[in-house]
Enzyme design. Structure first.
Site, PDB file in Angstrom:
ATOM      1  N   LYS A 174      35.076  36.397  39.474  1.00  0.00           N
ATOM      2  CA  LYS A 174      35.789  37.661  39.704  1.00  0.00           C
ATOM      3  C   LYS A 174      36.938  37.438  40.694  1.00  0.00           C
ATOM      4  O   LYS A 174      38.035  37.991  40.551  1.00  0.00           O
ATOM      5  CB  LYS A 174      34.798  38.714  40.209  1.00  0.00           C
ATOM      6  N   ASN A 188      40.848  38.375  40.346  1.00  0.00           N
ATOM      7  CA  ASN A 188      41.550  39.190  41.346  1.00  0.00           C
ATOM      8  C   ASN A 188      42.738  38.429  41.947  1.00  0.00           C
ATOM      9  O   ASN A 188      43.774  39.015  42.227  1.00  0.00           O
ATOM     10  CB  ASN A 188      40.595  39.648  42.451  1.00  0.00           C
TER      11      ASN A 188
HETATM   12  O1  KPL Z   1      39.276  44.249  39.858  1.00  0.00           O
HETATM   13  C1  KPL Z   1      40.407  44.618  39.642  1.00  0.00           C
HETATM   14  C2  KPL Z   1      41.078  45.331  40.751  1.00  0.00           C
HETATM   15  O2  KPL Z   1      41.924  46.170  40.508  1.00  0.00           O
HETATM   16  O3  KPL Z   1      40.719  45.031  41.900  1.00  0.00           O
HETATM   17  C3  KPL Z   1      41.105  44.274  38.355  1.00  0.00           C
HETATM   18  C4  KPL Z   1      40.179  43.454  37.498  1.00  0.00           C
HETATM   19  C5  KPL Z   1      42.352  43.503  38.668  1.00  0.00           C
HETATM   20  C6  KPL Z   1      41.425  45.483  37.542  1.00  0.00           C
HETATM   21  O4  KPL Z   1      42.465  46.239  38.017  1.00  0.00           O
END
Ligand code: KPL
Length: 306
Positions: free
Chosen positions: A183, A187
């Site tokens: 993740k 990000n």
């Molecule tokens: O997790 C996200 C975020 O906005 O922090 C994503 C996956 C980029 C989706 O907007």
């Protein structure tokens, strides 16, 4: 009824509170007072209003309530430790914590300092606030739950089961460390670029930005390899990380990423939790991270200009 405290009435905190409320005893805790009558709009567009037990941290501490079965921390990464500290003297040090932060900053720190158990959750549920009394559940996703020490599988199963019964599909896993880093990779590929340039996620596909996304993912993939993090979906190497980044960009094309929302609201961003662990790892392992360092520097300048 199992009792859950949720520290941080942001979008994920309120989504959890609304979902778990019919099945569990929920206390939603924030620094400032919020209306107890709260509305959630489902992904299908149905608005449901319900009474939630919403209180401030000082009210909670003054009431000295019975300790809960779970304390969920749903604040931003850099506020997680302070949120725990604010209630630590009214709960035993063996109360299970559940950390919902992006990145990989709060998770190792709190796993180290809390006696245990400390569960970590990573979710693709989409939600955003519509005001002091509302949250929009923009898209259904999936939540993975596990702990960094792999000693609390049964507790992770119990929580995943409760979340799933509450309508938030969840699975207990024994590789939460890799999932948090995957993740983090997504990000890192999306959030700084959209935040610095004021873009919706999908705009990264344009010719002006696609090369910059690829440059970030190239560094991230090399750091992941050095860290021994499994490439996503059973793939290997740079192509698998690129495919993951482009897939999420495609699926969240209309999103305003959380970091862009922070910049627009003139709040500190989660750069330390997202870019920080990657840069630290790159420097420690001798893997190039110039692009990541450049993004971090730009974000520092932007935050200082608020
Ligand atoms: O997790 C996200 C975020 O906005 O922090 C994503 C996956 C980029 C989706 O907007």
């Amino acid at each position: 009824m199992t009792s859950h405290w949720i520290l941080g009435p942001g979008a994920i905190g309120r989504l959890l509170a609304h979902s778990l409320s019919p099945l569990a005893d929920i206390t939603l805790v924030g620094r400032r007072a919020l209306p107890e009558q709260q509305t959630i709009t489902t992904p299908e567009g149905e608005a449901r209003s319900q009474h939630l037990n919403v209180i401030t941290t000082s009210q909670l501490v003054a009431n000295a309530p019975a300790p809960p079965a779970f304390v969920h921390i749903t604040t931003k990464a850099m506020a997680a430790e302070a949120a725990l500290e604010s209630v630590a003297r009214v709960i035993p040090a063996t109360t299970p914590l559940v950390l919902w932060q992006n990145g990989f900053l709060a998770q190792p720190r709190l796993t180290e300092c809390w006696r245990e158990p400390v569960l970590c959750a990573t979710t693709t549920e989409g939600a955003y606030l519509t005001g002091d009394d509302g949250v929009f559940h923009a898209g259904r996703g999936h939540t993975f739950v596990g702990d960094l020490t792999n000693r609390h599988g049964a507790l992770a199963q119990r929580l995943a089961h409760q979340l799933s019964r509450a309508g938030l599909a969840a699975t207990a896993v024994d590789d939460i460390h890799s999932r948090l880093w995957q993740k983090l990779a997504v990000n890192a590929a999306i959030n700084p670029l959209v935040a610095l340039n004021g873009l919706r996620n999908g705009e990264l596909r344009g010719a002006a930005y696609a090369g910059r996304v690829e440059a970030v993912v190239k560094e991230v993939a090399a750091i992941m390899r050095a860290e021994g993090i499994q490439a996503p979906n059973g793939g290997s190497g740079l192509d698998a990380w690129l495919a993951l980044a482009w897939d999420v960009i495609e699926k969240t094309a209309n999103n305003k990423a959380s970091m862009l929302q922070d910049v627009e609201g003139k709040r500190l961003t989660e750069r330390g939790a997202i870019l920080g662990p990657l840069i630290e790892s790159g420097e420690r392992r001798g893997v190039g991270c110039e692009v990541l360092r450049g993004l971090d520097r730009e974000l520092v300048v932007l935050e200082a200009s608020y």
